[in-house]
Design a protein around this motif. Structure first.
Motif, PDB file in Angstrom:
ATOM      1  N   LEU A 239       0.629  -1.303  -0.746  1.00 60.30           N
ATOM      2  CA  LEU A 239       0.087   0.101  -0.039  1.00 60.30           C
ATOM      3  C   LEU A 239       1.282   1.294  -0.358  1.00 60.30           C
ATOM      4  O   LEU A 239       2.448   0.895  -0.673  1.00 60.30           O
ATOM      5  N   HIS A 240       0.289   2.491   0.108  1.00 58.14           N
ATOM      6  CA  HIS A 240       1.359   3.660   0.102  1.00 58.14           C
ATOM      7  C   HIS A 240       0.975   4.008   0.786  1.00 58.14           C
ATOM      8  O   HIS A 240      -0.465   4.261   1.932  1.00 58.14           O
ATOM      9  N   ARG A 241       1.986   4.715   1.677  1.00 54.80           N
ATOM     10  CA  ARG A 241       1.772   6.064   3.199  1.00 54.80           C
ATOM     11  C   ARG A 241       2.653   6.687   3.150  1.00 54.80           C
ATOM     12  O   ARG A 241       4.243   6.422   2.853  1.00 54.80           O
ATOM     13  N   PRO A 242       2.685   8.165   3.627  1.00 53.44           N
ATOM     14  CA  PRO A 242       1.298   8.649   3.553  1.00 53.44           C
ATOM     15  C   PRO A 242       0.519   8.722   2.219  1.00 53.44           C
ATOM     16  O   PRO A 242       1.246   8.717   1.534  1.00 53.44           O
ATOM     17  N   PHE A 243      -0.710   9.998   2.427  1.00 58.30           N
ATOM     18  CA  PHE A 243      -1.094   9.937   1.148  1.00 58.30           C
ATOM     19  C   PHE A 243      -0.345  11.123   0.224  1.00 58.30           C
ATOM     20  O   PHE A 243      -0.580  11.022  -0.834  1.00 58.30           O
ATOM     21  N   ALA A 244      -0.230  11.970   0.697  1.00 56.23           N
ATOM     22  CA  ALA A 244       0.742  13.052   0.223  1.00 56.23           C
ATOM     23  C   ALA A 244       2.220  12.594   0.565  1.00 56.23           C
ATOM     24  O   ALA A 244       2.950  11.956   1.905  1.00 56.23           O
ATOM     25  N   ASP A 245       3.128  12.527  -0.687  1.00 56.68           N
ATOM     26  CA  ASP A 245       4.351  12.362  -1.212  1.00 56.68           C
ATOM     27  C   ASP A 245       4.633  10.920  -0.114  1.00 56.68           C
ATOM     28  O   ASP A 245       5.407  10.455   0.688  1.00 56.68           O
ATOM     29  N   ALA A 246       3.845  10.095  -0.963  1.00 52.60           N
ATOM     30  CA  ALA A 246       3.688   8.855  -0.613  1.00 52.60           C
ATOM     31  C   ALA A 246       4.967   7.986  -0.974  1.00 52.60           C
ATOM     32  O   ALA A 246       5.208   7.997  -1.802  1.00 52.60           O
ATOM     33  N   ARG A 247       4.848   6.847  -0.653  1.00 47.97           N
ATOM     34  CA  ARG A 247       5.807   5.415  -0.640  1.00 47.97           C
ATOM     35  C   ARG A 247       4.855   4.420  -0.019  1.00 47.97           C
ATOM     36  O   ARG A 247       3.984   4.450   0.087  1.00 47.97           O
ATOM     37  N   GLY A 248       5.520   3.067  -1.088  1.00 53.04           N
ATOM     38  CA  GLY A 248       5.480   1.888  -0.979  1.00 53.04           C
ATOM     39  C   GLY A 248       5.411   1.512   0.829  1.00 53.04           C
ATOM     40  O   GLY A 248       6.849   1.365   0.818  1.00 53.04           O
ATOM     41  N   LYS A 249       4.731   0.782   0.630  1.00 53.72           N
ATOM     42  CA  LYS A 249       5.185  -0.248   2.290  1.00 53.72           C
ATOM     43  C   LYS A 249       4.436  -1.652   2.381  1.00 53.72           C
ATOM     44  O   LYS A 249       3.213  -1.750   1.411  1.00 53.72           O
ATOM     45  N   LEU A 250       5.528  -2.458   2.633  1.00 54.42           N
ATOM     46  CA  LEU A 250       5.379  -3.834   2.432  1.00 54.42           C
ATOM     47  C   LEU A 250       4.851  -4.607   3.608  1.00 54.42           C
ATOM     48  O   LEU A 250       5.045  -4.186   4.927  1.00 54.42           O
ATOM     49  N   TYR A 251       3.474  -5.656   3.433  1.00 55.27           N
ATOM     50  CA  TYR A 251       3.302  -6.343   4.707  1.00 55.27           C
ATOM     51  C   TYR A 251       2.708  -7.258   4.743  1.00 55.27           C
ATOM     52  O   TYR A 251       2.117  -8.055   3.392  1.00 55.27           O
ATOM     53  N   GLU A 252       3.315  -8.256   5.032  1.00 59.14           N
ATOM     54  CA  GLU A 252       3.163  -9.837   4.919  1.00 59.14           C
ATOM     55  C   GLU A 252       2.190  -9.866   6.105  1.00 59.14           C
ATOM     56  O   GLU A 252       1.800 -10.155   7.345  1.00 59.14           O
ATOM     57  N   MET A 253       1.271 -11.239   5.316  1.00 59.65           N
ATOM     58  CA  MET A 253      -0.041 -11.291   5.092  1.00 59.65           C
ATOM     59  C   MET A 253      -1.085 -12.746   5.639  1.00 59.65           C
ATOM     60  O   MET A 253       0.359 -13.600   4.932  1.00 59.65           O
ATOM     61  N   ARG A 254      -1.826 -12.663   6.019  1.00 58.39           N
ATOM     62  CA  ARG A 254      -2.602 -14.448   6.700  1.00 58.39           C
ATOM     63  C   ARG A 254      -3.951 -15.242   6.664  1.00 58.39           C
ATOM     64  O   ARG A 254      -3.910 -13.649   7.638  1.00 58.39           O
TER      65      ARG A 254
ATOM     66  N   LEU B  28       0.507 -10.152   9.328  1.00 57.22           N
ATOM     67  CA  LEU B  28       1.895 -11.110  10.291  1.00 57.22           C
ATOM     68  C   LEU B  28       2.938  -9.450  10.867  1.00 57.22           C
ATOM     69  O   LEU B  28       2.751  -9.991  11.721  1.00 57.22           O
ATOM     70  N   ARG B  29       3.248  -9.122  10.112  1.00 60.17           N
ATOM     71  CA  ARG B  29       4.491  -7.676  10.200  1.00 60.17           C
ATOM     72  C   ARG B  29       4.791  -7.307   9.047  1.00 60.17           C
ATOM     73  O   ARG B  29       4.625  -7.648   7.877  1.00 60.17           O
ATOM     74  N   ARG B  30       5.041  -5.854   9.558  1.00 63.36           N
ATOM     75  CA  ARG B  30       5.717  -5.240   8.398  1.00 63.36           C
ATOM     76  C   ARG B  30       6.825  -5.416   7.819  1.00 63.36           C
ATOM     77  O   ARG B  30       7.613  -5.464   8.657  1.00 63.36           O
ATOM     78  N   ARG B  31       7.088  -5.830   6.609  1.00 64.11           N
ATOM     79  CA  ARG B  31       8.571  -6.386   6.143  1.00 64.11           C
ATOM     80  C   ARG B  31       9.350  -5.232   5.994  1.00 64.11           C
ATOM     81  O   ARG B  31      10.211  -4.623   4.739  1.00 64.11           O
ATOM     82  N   ASP B  32       9.497  -4.468   7.495  1.00 65.15           N
ATOM     83  CA  ASP B  32      10.855  -3.524   7.401  1.00 65.15           C
ATOM     84  C   ASP B  32      12.452  -3.603   6.797  1.00 65.15           C
ATOM     85  O   ASP B  32      12.944  -2.991   6.586  1.00 65.15           O
ATOM     86  N   ASP B  33      12.509  -5.154   6.714  1.00 66.63           N
ATOM     87  CA  ASP B  33      14.043  -5.537   5.974  1.00 66.63           C
ATOM     88  C   ASP B  33      13.763  -5.317   4.407  1.00 66.63           C
ATOM     89  O   ASP B  33      14.813  -5.450   3.792  1.00 66.63           O
ATOM     90  N   LEU B  34      12.706  -4.684   3.999  1.00 63.22           N
ATOM     91  CA  LEU B  34      12.173  -4.612   2.622  1.00 63.22           C
ATOM     92  C   LEU B  34      12.217  -3.720   1.749  1.00 63.22           C
ATOM     93  O   LEU B  34      12.970  -2.838   1.373  1.00 63.22           O
ATOM     94  N   ASP B  35      10.720  -2.768   2.819  1.00 67.13           N
ATOM     95  CA  ASP B  35      11.603  -1.525   2.392  1.00 67.13           C
ATOM     96  C   ASP B  35      12.288  -0.651   3.218  1.00 67.13           C
ATOM     97  O   ASP B  35      11.385   0.884   2.671  1.00 67.13           O
ATOM     98  N   GLY B  36      12.748  -0.435   3.919  1.00 69.57           N
ATOM     99  CA  GLY B  36      13.693   0.210   4.766  1.00 69.57           C
ATOM    100  C   GLY B  36      13.421   0.643   5.954  1.00 69.57           C
ATOM    101  O   GLY B  36      13.493   1.780   6.521  1.00 69.57           O
TER     102      GLY B  36
END
Length: 333
Positions: free
Chosen positions: A299-314, A323-331
């Motif tokens: 998804l993107h966050r925040p709405f203004a000047d957005a960046r992509g965020k990755l989450y592992e899901m179940r 399950l967790r936000r993949r900080d190891d992938l998105d920085g």
């Protein structure tokens, strides 16, 4: 490039098994792509961590007699019968649509309706170039102000475009669907109503009793359909959660990622609204599987000047969990 360095809105990932490459489609940003104009660009990665500089795969200016030249929102690419279909939302402020009387809703918002809708373009490659199949109009009915069209193919093989009907035209935004021809180049029949934004009862939980909810709009945004392993049909979608800000009772809101479940397992529903998955001014997410079989949401966050965020899901049955936000992938961040 890493996700924190990649401007993007409304991300859509295609995990291409043939090349084992993830393709992340988003609106063209000339400051990153180096190409001017409304359109679509794509970042590519083998591991969801390191991404290549984006390339532009669609430009509105390259489409002769196209009905709109602004927007380029929410691009999605879907493969069907050996070809790739791009859906992206355009708008034209010089082609007005009827505006509902604001007194009917008691809303203080100034409504400005104009042609907006998702176009369909086709290519033989994920890297384009994509050509609009009907430059004269959007794919949903042109008299409706719509956005964020996505593809859904039902169990009988019938393709549909599911889209958001703008709150600017309805006040209480809706999700709707329309049948598509087998090659996705035209529509069949009339739109089908799925649900309205206010069906999510949690939207107004933080508004005190006596404060009219219609003082803030109900927004539908970013649908994506996903079939769970147990056969349940899920729809990711986004909206703005309403909050009261300040002593004067002014209502504001934050972008949220939520989802709904079709109780029948069919597109027609009825749709049961679930609690939000992610708040923090986050949204317009979509689900995809990694090459090693993990279910992921971007998804993107925040709405203004957005960046992509990755989450592992179940998925537990039809219950979708983070399950967790993949900080190891998105920085992180």
């Amino acid at each position: 490039m890493r996700l924190p360095d990649m401007p993007l809105h409304d991300p859509f990932v295609v995990a291409d098994a043939g090349s084992r490459t993830y393709h992340l489609f988003t609106s063209n940003d000339p400051s990153v792509s180096g190409v001017e104009g409304t359109g679509t660009m794509v970042y590519r990665s083998r591991d969801l961590r390191d991404w290549l500089h984006p390339v532009v795969v669609f430009r509105a200016a390259d489409q002769p007699e196209l009905w709109a030249s602004d927007g380029g929102w929410a691009p999605e690419v879907h493969q069907l019968a050996g070809r790739y279909y791009l859906f992206t939302t355009l708008h034209n402020e010089d082609r007005p649509l009827p505006v509902p009387p604001s007194s009917r809703y008691g809303t203080p918002f100034r409504l400005s309706n104009h042609m907006r809708g998702t176009v369909t373009a086709v290519s033989d490659s994920l890297l384009g170039p994509f050509t609009v199949v009907d430059p004269s109009r959007p794919t949903p009915p042109a008299h409706l102000m719509t956005l964020d069209g996505t593809l859904y193919v039902d169990p009988s093989g019938q393709p549909w475009m599911v889209y958001a009907h703008e709150w600017l035209q309805t006040i209480d935004g809706t999700m709707e669907a329309i049948r598509l021809a087998p090659d996705l180049t035209s529509t069949i029949g009339d739109p089908v109503f799925l649900f309205k934004a206010s069906d999510a009862s949690w939207l107004g939980e933080q508004i005190p009793a006596g404060v009219p909810h219609q003082l803030a709009p109900y927004i539908t945004d970013g649908p994506q359909l996903h079939r769970a392993p147990d056969g349940a049909l899920l729809m990711l979608w986004s909206t703005y959660e309403k909050n009261v800000a300040g002593q004067d009772g002014t209502i504001s809101g934050g972008y949220v990622q939520t989802y709904a479940v079709s109780e029948s397992g069919e597109l027609a529903g009825p749709w049961r609204q679930q609690r939000p998955l992610v708040r923090e001014d986050s949204g317009h997410g979509m689900l995809f599987h990694t090459f090693d079989g993990r279910l992921m949401m971007i998804l993107h966050r925040p709405f203004a000047d957005a960046r992509g965020k990755l989450y592992e899901m179940r998925l537990d049955g039809h219950e979708l969990r983070v399950l967790r936000r993949r900080d190891d992938l998105d920085g992180g961040g």
